[in-house]
Write an enzyme that holds these catalytic residues in place. Structure first.
Site: not given
Length: 384
Positions: A231, A307, A309
């Site tokens: 990823l 983070d 994401r």
């Protein structure tokens, strides 16, 4: 004709993101009280609001005044306190009310629009610091998804009479942060030979929530029940321009080499620049890093978490590709856990180490020491 454009919630969200990015105000409604009266907020992004829009918002606010919603991370950075005590850890948003007319420069400073600004900070006696509610928190999520700073000008308001103000409900915002499993469309694909690894195929996916696009790079002909997967979050500066401030470009190229070396695999190239905060905010974070903050501190200074994401899209891509049992190339244990939570069986893995230089040493060190990435220890004295 009913719902000709599909899910009304997704249509509303996509339009709301565009309105905020273009510097226009929205009306966001919360739950309806028992008496049936609707309550909500007239909101605008602090980052994109023009002086003219702020003047109109001030006029609309009247005596109640204009307020600014920010995240707890940004409030902590500014040293703001709620009722004489630190903000509660579980509080996600904070509302700042001004005791005197607010200027655009003050709004920009509080929002973090210009990290290098020399503007005089607001003194605590000039602000009333309140805990944000669920609607305030939801509006900040929309700003984040638009890759804008999570700082929003707000006015408590009933629905505006003007037809040019887009209306959005908290229920529709919840559809943004709670995606349905199959909202990712497999759009197109083609054979694309890569330098050094010619047996490659690209598959493009489009997210129905915001039209963002993600690419699966299918390398070689992987064998065995568990395919090797990487990823990789997009990084314009590192991947395309060869920036030395991060190890992203080096990791991208090494991932392709490693996947090819084992006979093939899948590289998912995800549209999540700057750990999900977007390119503009990544550059703001770089400026803060030049002033002495590490990468995580810089993101929090701008109002983001360590983070931002999500790997729900990556899991959906793998499911559509029929690759639900994988070995993952990563140093980040959170990626493994996120994929497992989304139904992907991660049965093994391999670390992916990029080159360290004097420009990215502090960044790599912070990923290891602050974010828990599985990376070799760095001798900072030797590199710097």
């Amino acid at each position: 004709m009913h719902d000709i454009n599909g899910d009304p919630a997704l249509v509303a969200i996509e339009r709301a993101i565009n309105e905020l990015r273009c510097g226009r105000a929205l009306y966001c409604s919360g739950a309806e009280p028992l008496d049936g009266a609707q309550s909500g907020l007239l909101v605008a992004s602090a980052e994109t609001a023009s002086p003219a829009l702020i003047a109109r918002l001030k006029k609309a606010a009247g005596k109640t005044g204009l307020a600014l919603a920010i995240t707890k991370e940004r409030a902590d950075t500014l040293g703001l306190r709620l009722s004489g005590a630190p903000l509660a850890a579980e509080r996600e948003s904070v509302l700042l009310r001004f005791r005197r007319p607010v200027s655009l420069s003050m709004v920009n400073w509080l929002a973090g629009v210009d990290p290098g600004s020399a503007a005089v900070p607001a003194r605590s006696r000039e602000l009333i610091v309140e805990a944000g509610d669920a609607l305030t928190t939801a509006v900040l999520r929309v700003a984040k998804h638009a890759r804008l700073l999570p700082a929003v000008l707000v006015i408590s308001s009933s629905p505006p009479a003007s037809s040019d103000v887009l209306a959005l409900s908290i229920a529709e915002i919840d559809r943004l942060v709670q995606p349905r499993r199959f909202e990712l469309e497999r759009v197109s694909e083609a054979r694309v030979p890569l330098a050094g690894h010619e047996d490659c195929r690209l598959v493009l996916f489009r997210d129905g929530r915001d039209a963002s696009e993600h690419v699966a790079v299918l390398i070689g002909s992987p064998k065995g029940p568990a395919v090797s997967v990487r990823l990789h979050s997009a990084c314009l500066t590192g991947d395309l321009l060869g920036s030395l401030r991060c190890d992203c470009g080096d990791q991208l190229r090494r991932a392709v080499d490693q996947l090819a070396a084992v006979g093939g695999g899948v590289l998912l190239y995800l549209a999540q620049e700057g750990r999900g905060i977007g390119l503009a905010n990544k550059l703001r974070a770089y400026e803060l890093q030049d002033a002495g903050l590490d990468t995580i501190e810089a993101d929090r200074h701008l109002g983001f978490s360590a983070d931002e994401r999500s790997y729900a899209v990556a899991a959906s891509m793998l499911q559509q590709l029929g690759r639900t049992r994988i070995q993952l190339l990563t140093n980040n244990l959170e990626k493994i856990e996120a994929l497992r939570q989304a139904g992907i069986e991660v049965v093994g893995g391999q670390r992916l180490i990029g080159a360290v230089n004097r420009h990215n040493a502090r960044y790599v060190h912070a990923k290891r020491e602050r974010a828990g990435h599985l990376m070799p220890q760095i001798n900072m004295d030797e590199i710097l």
